[in-house]
Design a protein around this motif. Structure first.
Motif, mmCIF file in Angstrom:
data_model
loop_
_atom_site.group_PDB
_atom_site.id
_atom_site.type_symbol
_atom_site.label_atom_id
_atom_site.label_comp_id
_atom_site.label_asym_id
_atom_site.label_seq_id
_atom_site.Cartn_x
_atom_site.Cartn_y
_atom_site.Cartn_z
ATOM 1 N N ASN A 9 0.819 -1.210 0.000
ATOM 2 C CA ASN A 9 0.000 0.000 0.000
ATOM 3 C C ASN A 9 0.855 1.264 0.000
ATOM 4 N N LYS A 10 2.043 1.181 0.602
ATOM 5 C CA LYS A 10 2.941 2.338 0.611
ATOM 6 C C LYS A 10 3.357 2.707 -0.809
ATOM 7 N N ILE A 11 3.685 1.700 -1.616
ATOM 8 C CA ILE A 11 4.061 1.950 -3.016
ATOM 9 C C ILE A 11 2.880 2.515 -3.792
ATOM 10 N N LEU A 12 1.707 1.921 -3.615
ATOM 11 C CA LEU A 12 0.521 2.378 -4.346
ATOM 12 C C LEU A 12 0.146 3.805 -3.942
ATOM 13 N N ALA A 13 0.340 4.134 -2.682
ATOM 14 C CA ALA A 13 0.036 5.494 -2.213
ATOM 15 C C ALA A 13 0.905 6.515 -2.933
ATOM 16 N N ASN A 14 2.172 6.164 -3.162
ATOM 17 C CA ASN A 14 3.058 7.077 -3.888
ATOM 18 C C ASN A 14 2.619 7.242 -5.341
ATOM 19 N N VAL A 15 2.144 6.148 -5.926
ATOM 20 C CA VAL A 15 1.679 6.212 -7.319
ATOM 21 C C VAL A 15 0.473 7.137 -7.446
ATOM 22 N N ALA A 16 -0.471 7.021 -6.496
ATOM 23 C CA ALA A 16 -1.704 7.807 -6.563
ATOM 24 C C ALA A 16 -1.583 9.167 -5.890
ATOM 25 N N ASN A 17 -0.434 9.401 -5.233
ATOM 26 C CA ASN A 17 -0.219 10.659 -4.504
ATOM 27 C C ASN A 17 -1.276 10.874 -3.426
ATOM 28 N N VAL A 18 -1.545 9.792 -2.665
ATOM 29 C CA VAL A 18 -2.421 9.874 -1.501
ATOM 30 C C VAL A 18 -1.662 9.248 -0.330
ATOM 31 N N SER A 19 -2.199 9.365 0.873
ATOM 32 C CA SER A 19 -1.505 8.825 2.043
ATOM 33 C C SER A 19 -1.592 7.306 2.071
ATOM 34 N N GLU A 20 -0.586 6.685 2.712
ATOM 35 C CA GLU A 20 -0.581 5.231 2.833
ATOM 36 C C GLU A 20 -1.788 4.739 3.620
ATOM 37 N N ASP A 21 -2.205 5.486 4.609
ATOM 38 C CA ASP A 21 -3.360 5.099 5.419
ATOM 39 C C ASP A 21 -4.658 5.155 4.626
ATOM 40 N N TYR A 22 -4.695 6.008 3.600
ATOM 41 C CA TYR A 22 -5.935 6.232 2.859
ATOM 42 C C TYR A 22 -6.041 5.375 1.596
ATOM 43 N N VAL A 23 -4.909 4.930 1.035
ATOM 44 C CA VAL A 23 -4.951 4.321 -0.296
ATOM 45 C C VAL A 23 -5.818 3.066 -0.345
ATOM 46 N N GLY A 24 -5.783 2.231 0.714
ATOM 47 C CA GLY A 24 -6.617 1.037 0.726
ATOM 48 C C GLY A 24 -8.086 1.373 0.727
ATOM 49 N N GLN A 25 -8.461 2.353 1.552
ATOM 50 C CA GLN A 25 -9.851 2.798 1.625
ATOM 51 C C GLN A 25 -10.293 3.410 0.301
ATOM 52 N N TYR A 26 -9.407 4.210 -0.284
ATOM 53 C CA TYR A 26 -9.688 4.874 -1.569
ATOM 54 C C TYR A 26 -9.930 3.840 -2.663
ATOM 55 N N PHE A 27 -9.052 2.845 -2.745
ATOM 56 C CA PHE A 27 -9.168 1.815 -3.776
ATOM 57 C C PHE A 27 -10.453 1.024 -3.603
ATOM 58 N N LYS A 28 -10.737 0.608 -2.374
ATOM 59 C CA LYS A 28 -11.936 -0.200 -2.121
ATOM 60 C C LYS A 28 -13.213 0.609 -2.335
ATOM 61 N N MET A 29 -13.186 1.887 -2.003
ATOM 62 C CA MET A 29 -14.363 2.732 -2.186
ATOM 63 C C MET A 29 -14.757 2.792 -3.658
ATOM 64 N N LEU A 30 -13.768 2.828 -4.543
ATOM 65 C CA LEU A 30 -14.045 2.954 -5.971
ATOM 66 C C LEU A 30 -14.266 1.617 -6.665
ATOM 67 N N THR A 31 -13.629 0.564 -6.182
ATOM 68 C CA THR A 31 -13.686 -0.718 -6.897
ATOM 69 C C THR A 31 -14.487 -1.789 -6.183
ATOM 70 N N GLY A 32 -14.681 -1.643 -4.880
ATOM 71 C CA GLY A 32 -15.412 -2.648 -4.121
ATOM 72 C C GLY A 32 -14.538 -3.756 -3.570
ATOM 73 N N ILE A 33 -13.229 -3.747 -3.880
ATOM 74 C CA ILE A 33 -12.305 -4.746 -3.340
ATOM 75 C C ILE A 33 -11.072 -4.032 -2.803
ATOM 76 N N ASN A 34 -10.349 -4.686 -1.906
ATOM 77 C CA ASN A 34 -9.144 -4.038 -1.413
ATOM 78 C C ASN A 34 -7.991 -4.274 -2.392
#
Length: 306
Positions: free
Chosen positions: A218-243
């Protein structure tokens, strides 16, 4: 409607396989599974699917989205029940693949099927992302397209591959039209049309696809999306329905299946290529997802193509 047009325009569609099949002995495959989408057209007899054994009759089409496990019964007689693994190891006892469909020679229950890939931005499996179950389509156009693809695939004519590609494109568009025209899975389509517009999510999808063998925390993905590491999992699941980690594992396993089918690499090499340093763990996860060991998945290709 314009949003759906944008999704269709973004699709990369790849024909994989076409077969016409006679049923020798009716059989139920309890855990049918493939990473690619499969569309069946029944010519004679029936197919049945799901827990309730819903019937697909002659002239009807069964759509099984990639990544969806389902119970499928081939043929209208008394069926033998088998696991996917046992079925694939003994497929020739139950089904016979032939090069073409001839109504005049029709004597047994039989069907045709097409397998194909449809990815948004060459990254996300469109039908798998909808998270929809197998369903029946009563659509003459779909049936005609399937028959045309099977005939063309075995024709050996000049330009065959180009025609098959064009007809497979039409098949996918017709399937999406059917879903929309019959108001099927409206909520899932609306969700997809929204998240495919989010450039940060598309960046994550593209990065995952290009770096499956590397660290995808999630730390790597957060850098890709330019969001916080704590938020990236929630952000991804909110939009796609899966973690994101579940999505990553599915993509890794999909690539592993493709490598098993198309390369001579060892199981260890394939596991490493898709991000698993521990071969034993890769094998356990593979069997858990597909129901059969990775080595049998490779051998299955010689069986499934008879």
């Amino acid at each position: 409607m314009e949003e759906y047009n944008k999704i269709i325009e973004s699709l990369s569609i790849r024909f994989i396989k076409a077969r016409h099949t006679n049923v020798i002995q009716s059989v139920t495959v309890e855990n049918f599974y493939d990473v690619e989408n499969t569309i069946f057209l029944v010519h004679k007899g029936v197919l049945k699917f799901g827990k309730d054994k819903e019937e697909v009759k002659a002239g009807e089409v069964l759509f099984v989205p990639g990544g969806k496990m389902a119970s499928i019964t081939y043929g209208s007689g008394k069926a033998i029940s088998l696991s996917n693994d046992d079925f694939l190891n003994n497929k020739e006892k139950y089904l016979e693949s032939v090069k073409g469909y001839s109504q005049e020679e029709e004597t047994r229950d039989n069907f045709s099927y097409i397998t194909f890939e449809a990815k948004v931005f060459d990254t996300v499996n469109f039908f798998a992302s909808l998270d929809i179950p197998p369903f029946v389509m009563k659509d003459g156009m779909m049936g005609s397209l399937i028959q045309d693809i099977v005939v063309e695939h075995f024709s050996g004519k000049l330009g065959r591959d180009r025609i098959v590609k064009l007809e497979t494109d039409r098949l996918v568009v017709q399937a999406i039209r059917y879903i929309i025209q019959h108001n099927l899975y409206v909520e899932q389509l609306a969700t997809n049309s929204n998240y495919f517009k989010d450039p940060r999510l598309i960046d994550i999808f593209a990065y995952i696809k290009d770096n499956l063998g590397d660290d995808l925390s999630n730390k790597i993905l957060a850098n890709v999306a330019n969001v916080s590491e704590d938020y990236v999992g929630q952000y991804f699941k909110m939009l796609t329905g899966i973690n994101p980690q579940d999505y990553i594992e599915y993509q890794r396993m999909e690539k592993a299946v493709n490598l098993l089918r198309t390369s001579k690499k060892s199981i260890r090499e394939i596991g490493k290529d898709v991000g698993y340093k521990d071969t034993a763990y890769f094998c356990r996860r593979f069997k858990m997802m597909f129901g059969i060991p990775a080595g049998k998945m490779r051998r299955r290709e010689s069986l499934i193509n008879v």
